[in-house]
Enzyme design. Structure first.
Site, PDB file in Angstrom:
ATOM      1  N   ASP A  79       2.577 -55.754  30.456  1.00  0.00           N
ATOM      2  CA  ASP A  79       2.629 -55.235  31.811  1.00  0.00           C
ATOM      3  C   ASP A  79       3.014 -56.280  32.858  1.00  0.00           C
ATOM      4  OD1 ASP A  79       1.656 -53.376  33.930  1.00  0.00           O
ATOM      5  OD2 ASP A  79       0.094 -54.889  34.132  1.00  0.00           O
ATOM      6  N   ASP A  82      -0.307 -60.751  31.685  1.00  0.00           N
ATOM      7  CA  ASP A  82      -1.269 -60.634  30.578  1.00  0.00           C
ATOM      8  C   ASP A  82      -0.589 -59.962  29.389  1.00  0.00           C
ATOM      9  OD1 ASP A  82      -0.925 -58.173  31.660  1.00  0.00           O
ATOM     10  OD2 ASP A  82      -3.034 -57.707  31.937  1.00  0.00           O
ATOM     11  N   TYR A 230      -5.823 -50.036  36.096  1.00  0.00           N
ATOM     12  CA  TYR A 230      -4.870 -49.102  36.691  1.00  0.00           C
ATOM     13  C   TYR A 230      -5.555 -47.760  36.896  1.00  0.00           C
ATOM     14  CZ  TYR A 230      -1.282 -52.600  36.151  1.00  0.00           C
ATOM     15  OH  TYR A 230      -0.552 -53.752  36.282  1.00  0.00           O
ATOM     16  N   GLU A 480       1.916 -63.377  40.376  1.00  0.00           N
ATOM     17  CA  GLU A 480       2.097 -62.683  39.094  1.00  0.00           C
ATOM     18  C   GLU A 480       3.275 -61.718  39.167  1.00  0.00           C
ATOM     19  OE1 GLU A 480      -1.337 -60.471  37.727  1.00  0.00           O
ATOM     20  OE2 GLU A 480      -0.627 -60.514  35.660  1.00  0.00           O
TER      21      GLU A 480
END
Ligand SMILES: *[C@@H]1O[C@H](CO)[C@@H](O)[C@H](O)[C@H]1NC(C)=O
Ligand SMILES: *[C@@H]1O[C@H](CO)[C@@H](O)[C@H](O)[C@H]1NC(C)=O
Ligand SMILES: *[C@@H]1O[C@H](CO)[C@@H](O)[C@H](O)[C@H]1NC(C)=O
Ligand SMILES: *[C@@H]1O[C@H](CO)[C@@H](O)[C@H](O)[C@H]1NC(C)=O
Ligand SMILES: *[C@@H]1O[C@H](CO)[C@@H](O)[C@H](O)[C@H]1NC(C)=O
Ligand SMILES: *[C@@H]1O[C@H](CO)[C@@H](O)[C@H](O)[C@H]1NC(C)=O
Length: 502
Positions: A79, A82, A230, A480
């Site tokens: 994703d 990670d 999420y 990120e």
């Protein structure tokens, strides 16, 4: 594919003048950025890498995903920084990759095939994740264990738990978004691999039926495995309508259009008001991995405007979306930093800049085709203006900002060096064969050295509201990258690359 935009000679001159202006000011190489934005997806690949893999510091990983329950769940995308495969945001990223190719594939040149392959990397995996009727795999990887370690995907030894939604414990948002992704991707593949397109379309319909007949949120069915990572904040109704809209586009079956028309009034357009806490906020202004509302309205507007039937609220709400974004609009609900970057509440802010820019450009094309402009109070917004605003966001991302810094790794002279990304920040297997265990990665995480592996094309969360950026690996909100930041930008960059050159 949509038809050619009809542009009057006067407008064409204006576009050329604008392009001259913008190129001389920013001089960005949208083709190079497009190339890199797609390359990024190779860095996020899970599974067995093909010989055509260009980002060669990445190696095979997750080859036993699903094996513990006897199901093949190898493949798909990690994703972000990670190593979890979160299928809900992955599916939206895939829908956006596919929509990018559908709208702008003709302008991609040699990157067309790469964009098609990037789409297929996800849909091959979704076909596996939906191969058992009445069951959809929603995620692979136990997220707490994964986040507790700083490990290369190639070394992963954390629990690769597969999570499924079923008829008993449903997940309509994750299932319907996968249906949307496969339906949209089928439109990409008709000209490339017809039997694959047919397979995707057929599966999309089965999965949509499952999502619709067994309604519920994966929040409730899967609990802490998916939320707070999420959470589905906006409910699953938007994914059902979005899925149906894509299925209508892909099949032309009246059933799906009827579904869209009948269910859209049930969308609670003001539910998100409290989250936005802005007077002009509303679901019509939202678009991203969670909320599909503005995307539904733009997509359905094309269908409605083509039919010259402006009934229904789609065009009205798509116009309201535009008015929520334009800086000069009296009903603007987004904010802009002093340097001109669009901001909405929540982390990974550049996801908003890329997703909303995509919609602005796509809607501008639909408006041009229908000879319409948007009226925001007494401010008139032409299609060109929508494009100009989107281009401003892209130019900011590529380096036209107070720090003169590109937020795309590997693009321009100055770009993020210490991104929050496990694979990029740990040495490649080429340099370091030995296993690096869970906590053995910590010194690399804490090091102030630049990341050893360049995740070319990755766009990070971005600067803060004062246009500042700290280049700190620990600051995941800003440093990120994620698949859902990049995916909409693929289409935007292809469009800008295809704009007339001076
Ligand atoms: C993308 O960029 C790389 C590196 O600059 C280059 O070798 C390659 O030809 C480009 N690919 C496309 C499709 O433009
Ligand atoms: C796309 O994928 C196919 C199948 O893996 C591969 O043969 C081809 O080389 C890839 N194309 C590009 C441009 O990477
Ligand atoms: C999912 O969980 C979040 C966080 O608890 C909550 O705000 C949201 O309303 C839930 N969504 C659904 C559809 O239940
Ligand atoms: C326009 O769409 C509405 C809603 O679907 C429908 O009731 C109406 O008959 C359509 N009008 C025309 C002229 O097609
Ligand atoms: C950014 O570039 C402009 C124009 O070249 C220059 O005036 C400005 O000082 C630069 N800012 C920074 C922070 O480097
Ligand atoms: C950078 O660090 C400063 C000082 O700690 C902080 O105030 C600011 O919010 C940070 N900015 C970003 C983009 O993280």
């Amino acid at each position: 594919m949509t038809g050619k935009t009809r542009i009057s000679p006067v407008v064409r001159v204006a576009i050329v003048l604008m392009a001259v202006m913008v190129v001389s000011v920013s001089g960005h190489d949208y083709g190079d950025a497009l190339n890199k934005s797609i390359l990024f997806f190779e860095g996020q690949r899970s599974g067995k890498l093909p010989p055509s893999q260009r980002m060669t510091w990445r190696k095979d990983s997750g080859l036993r995903d699903g094996a513990e329950i006897g199901v093949d769940l190898v493949g798909g995308y990690y994703d972000a920084g990670d190593n979890v495969k979160f299928n809900f945001p992955m599916a939206w990223s895939t829908t956006m990759l596919a929509w990018s190719v559908i709208e702008f594939g003709e302008q991609m040149g040699p990157d067309f095939q790469h964009a098609v392959n990037a789409t297929r990397w996800a849909t091959d995996y979704f076909l596996k994740a939906t191969s058992v009727p009445g069951r959809v795999y929603a995620q692979v990887g136990e997220p707490y264990g994964d986040h507790n370690c700083w490990e290369r995907p190639e070394d992963m030894d954390t629990a690769r738990t597969p999570y499924a939604v079923t008829t008993q414990s449903p997940g309509s948002e994750v299932s319907a978004e996968m249906a949307a992704a496969m339906a949209a991707a089928s439109l990409v593949f008709w000209g490339v691999d017809g039997s694959y397109a047919a397979k995707l379309l057929s599966r999309a319909q089965t999965v949509f039926q499952f999502a619709d007949k067994h309604r519920g949120s994966y929040n409730d069915s899967l609990g802490s495995a998916v939320c707070p990572f999420y959470c589905d904040f906006s409910g699953y109704e938007d994914e059902l309508i979005w899925g149906a809209a894509w299925l209508f586009k892909a099949t032309k079956a009246p059933y799906y259009w009827k579904y869209v028309m009948e269910n859209s009034p049930n969308l609670d357009y003001y539910k998100l008001k409290t989250i936005n806490s802005l007077p002009n906020g509303g679901n019509f202004a939202e678009f991203g991995w969670d909320s599909k509302h503005a995307g539904i309205n733009v997509l359905a507007s094309q269908i409605v405007m083509k039919g010259h039937n402006l009934t229904g609220d789609f065009v009205l709400n798509a116009d309201k979306f535009v008015c929520s974004v334009l800086p000069e609009s009296p009903t603007k609900s987004v904010s802009y930093s002093p340097g001109g970057l669009l901001f909405k509440p929540g982390g990974s802010n550049l996801q908003h800049a890329t997703a909303l820019s995509f919609l602005l450009i796509v809607y501008a094309r639909y408006l041009s085709n229908a000879n319409r402009v948007v009226q925001c109070g007494n401010v008139k917004a032409t299609p060109d203006r929508l494009i100009q605003v989107a281009r401003g966001q892209v130019d900011y991302i590529l380096g036209s900002n107070p720090l003169n810094m590109s937020y795309m790794v590997g693009y321009g002279e100055k770009f993020p060096q210490r991104i929050h990304h496990r694979g990029s920040s740990l040495p490649s297997l080429d340099q370091h064969r030995q296993h690096i265990g869970c906590k053995d990665g910590t010194p690399y995480f804490e090091s102030s050295d630049p990341n050893p592996n360049q995740l070319t094309g990755a766009i990070v969360g971005g600067p803060d509201f004062e246009d500042r950026y700290n280049n700190s690996r620990a600051d995941f909100v800003h440093t990120e990258p994620t698949t859902y930041i990049n995916a909409p930008l693929v289409g935007v960059l292809a469009f800008l690359k295809g704009q007339p050159n001076p």
